[in-house]
Write a protein that holds these residues in place. Structure first.
Motif, PDB file in Angstrom:
ATOM      1  N   ASP A 183      -5.245   8.063 -11.985  1.00 41.54           N
ATOM      2  CA  ASP A 183      -4.016   8.058 -11.338  1.00 41.54           C
ATOM      3  C   ASP A 183      -3.518   6.694 -10.664  1.00 41.54           C
ATOM      4  OD1 ASP A 183      -3.256  10.805 -11.916  1.00 41.54           O
ATOM      5  OD2 ASP A 183      -3.845  11.335  -9.928  1.00 41.54           O
ATOM      6  N   ILE A 184      -4.406   6.225 -10.125  1.00 34.71           N
ATOM      7  CA  ILE A 184      -4.036   4.602  -9.320  1.00 34.71           C
ATOM      8  C   ILE A 184      -3.421   4.036 -10.484  1.00 34.71           C
ATOM      9  CG2 ILE A 184      -5.011   3.237  -8.006  1.00 34.71           C
ATOM     10  CD1 ILE A 184      -6.347   5.449  -6.551  1.00 34.71           C
ATOM     11  N   VAL A 185      -4.667   3.341 -11.386  1.00 31.46           N
ATOM     12  CA  VAL A 185      -4.624   2.947 -12.358  1.00 31.46           C
ATOM     13  C   VAL A 185      -3.593   2.821 -13.020  1.00 31.46           C
ATOM     14  CG1 VAL A 185      -5.576   2.118 -14.329  1.00 31.46           C
ATOM     15  CG2 VAL A 185      -6.456   2.474 -12.583  1.00 31.46           C
ATOM     16  N   GLU A 186      -2.879   4.211 -13.136  1.00 33.89           N
ATOM     17  CA  GLU A 186      -1.563   4.587 -14.043  1.00 33.89           C
ATOM     18  C   GLU A 186      -0.547   3.749 -13.317  1.00 33.89           C
ATOM     19  OE1 GLU A 186      -0.821   8.371 -15.287  1.00 33.89           O
ATOM     20  OE2 GLU A 186      -3.020   8.158 -17.500  1.00 33.89           O
ATOM     21  N   ALA A 187      -0.570   4.147 -12.277  1.00 35.23           N
ATOM     22  CA  ALA A 187       0.696   4.235 -10.838  1.00 35.23           C
ATOM     23  C   ALA A 187       0.923   2.286 -11.007  1.00 35.23           C
ATOM     24  CB  ALA A 187       0.483   4.689  -9.848  1.00 35.23           C
ATOM     25  N   ARG A 196       3.800   6.149  -5.157  1.00 37.32           N
ATOM     26  CA  ARG A 196       3.282   6.414  -6.740  1.00 37.32           C
ATOM     27  C   ARG A 196       2.456   6.944  -7.177  1.00 37.32           C
ATOM     28  NH1 ARG A 196       4.759   0.409  -9.796  1.00 37.32           N
ATOM     29  NH2 ARG A 196       7.101   0.054  -8.744  1.00 37.32           N
ATOM     30  N   SER A 197       1.788   6.637  -6.957  1.00 39.17           N
ATOM     31  CA  SER A 197      -0.329   7.306  -6.826  1.00 39.17           C
ATOM     32  C   SER A 197       0.003   9.405  -6.128  1.00 39.17           C
ATOM     33  CB  SER A 197      -1.518   7.113  -6.632  1.00 39.17           C
ATOM     34  OG  SER A 197      -1.126   6.595  -5.295  1.00 39.17           O
ATOM     35  N   GLU A 198       0.676   9.533  -5.309  1.00 40.98           N
ATOM     36  CA  GLU A 198       0.765  10.528  -4.436  1.00 40.98           C
ATOM     37  C   GLU A 198      -1.225  10.492  -3.670  1.00 40.98           C
ATOM     38  OE1 GLU A 198       1.959  13.949  -7.910  1.00 40.98           O
ATOM     39  OE2 GLU A 198       4.200  13.128  -7.491  1.00 40.98           O
ATOM     40  N   LEU A 250       1.168  -1.203   0.077  1.00 40.26           N
ATOM     41  CA  LEU A 250      -0.318  -0.121   0.062  1.00 40.26           C
ATOM     42  C   LEU A 250       0.815   1.201  -0.027  1.00 40.26           C
ATOM     43  CD1 LEU A 250      -3.018  -0.877   2.416  1.00 40.26           C
ATOM     44  CD2 LEU A 250      -3.474   0.100  -0.253  1.00 40.26           C
ATOM     45  N   GLU A 251       2.070   1.389   0.656  1.00 41.12           N
ATOM     46  CA  GLU A 251       2.386   2.045   0.461  1.00 41.12           C
ATOM     47  C   GLU A 251       2.995   2.542  -0.526  1.00 41.12           C
ATOM     48  OE1 GLU A 251       6.415   3.612   3.977  1.00 41.12           O
ATOM     49  OE2 GLU A 251       4.858   2.060   4.563  1.00 41.12           O
ATOM     50  N   GLU A 252       3.797   1.802  -1.241  1.00 40.34           N
ATOM     51  CA  GLU A 252       4.434   1.879  -2.109  1.00 40.34           C
ATOM     52  C   GLU A 252       3.004   2.744  -3.645  1.00 40.34           C
ATOM     53  OE1 GLU A 252       7.648  -1.530  -2.129  1.00 40.34           O
ATOM     54  OE2 GLU A 252       5.593  -2.334  -2.847  1.00 40.34           O
ATOM     55  N   LEU A 253       2.374   2.095  -3.060  1.00 41.64           N
ATOM     56  CA  LEU A 253       1.403   2.359  -4.113  1.00 41.64           C
ATOM     57  C   LEU A 253       1.062   3.763  -3.867  1.00 41.64           C
ATOM     58  CD1 LEU A 253      -0.589   1.865  -6.754  1.00 41.64           C
ATOM     59  CD2 LEU A 253      -2.492   1.018  -4.896  1.00 41.64           C
TER      60      LEU A 253
END
Length: 177
Positions: A49-53, A24-26, A18-21
């Motif tokens: 943003d989430i899907v792109e991350a 990546r997604s800010e 979760l932390e890495e996502l």
């Protein structure tokens, strides 16, 4: 569609915490956690943003995948009866898969088709009876409950020299039957 569950599945498939996502997604780890548990819903822009991350696109994310059939019943089988053997394709349309399982029935004196040399591998399990596996110039007796595993580098076939019908689950990769 359960958006939160699908995001969690994608995240786990990508091997991300979760932390890495969140990084990546800010977004915050807390927001993503709530979203995965369907306690909150993202806006379209945030979801994008989430899907792109996660290395995907919204169109891929919302594409409904056809449910893959996992269990097959006898009515799904295709049967090909030859003079010396009967082949039951026990998983339909396996030509598109990595492997192809069949149920091969050999009556007394029956001989299977001869497999020419190929780059794959094969596995067999004798469900009933006893067969002779002929690999090149070498023969092996395989009894009920026993298996065989071979590369396709030599031509090979099965024959039934006993008085009862033999049944063999035979799996090849790539599909050859």
């Amino acid at each position: 569609m359960d958006i939160g569950h699908k995001i969690k599945q994608l995240r786990i498939q990508k091997g991300l915490t979760l932390e890495e996502l969140a990084s990546r997604s800010e977004l915050t780890k807390g927001f993503l956690s709530q979203m995965e548990r369907n306690l909150t819903s993202p806006s379209i822009a945030t979801l994008n943003d989430i899907v792109e991350a996660l290395g995907s696109t919204l169109s891929e994310f919302f594409k409904e995948e056809k449910e893959e059939k996992v269990v097959f019943q006898k009515k799904d089988f295709f049967v090909d009866e030859q003079d010396d053997y009967t082949v039951h394709w026990i998983v339909p349309n396996t030509q598109k898969n990595e492997m192809e399982p069949i149920l091969l029935e050999l009556p007394q004196g029956g001989v299977s088709f001869e497999m020419d040399p190929h780059s794959g591998e094969e596995f067999g399990f004798v469900v009933e009876g006893c067969v002779t596996l002929v690999c090149g110039e070498t023969s092996y007796i395989v009894h009920k409950g026993e298996t065989f595993y071979l590369s396709g580098k030599n031509s090979h076939y099965l024959k039934n020299e006993k008085k009862t019908t033999a049944k063999v689950i035979w799996v090849s990769t790539p599909p050859l039957f």
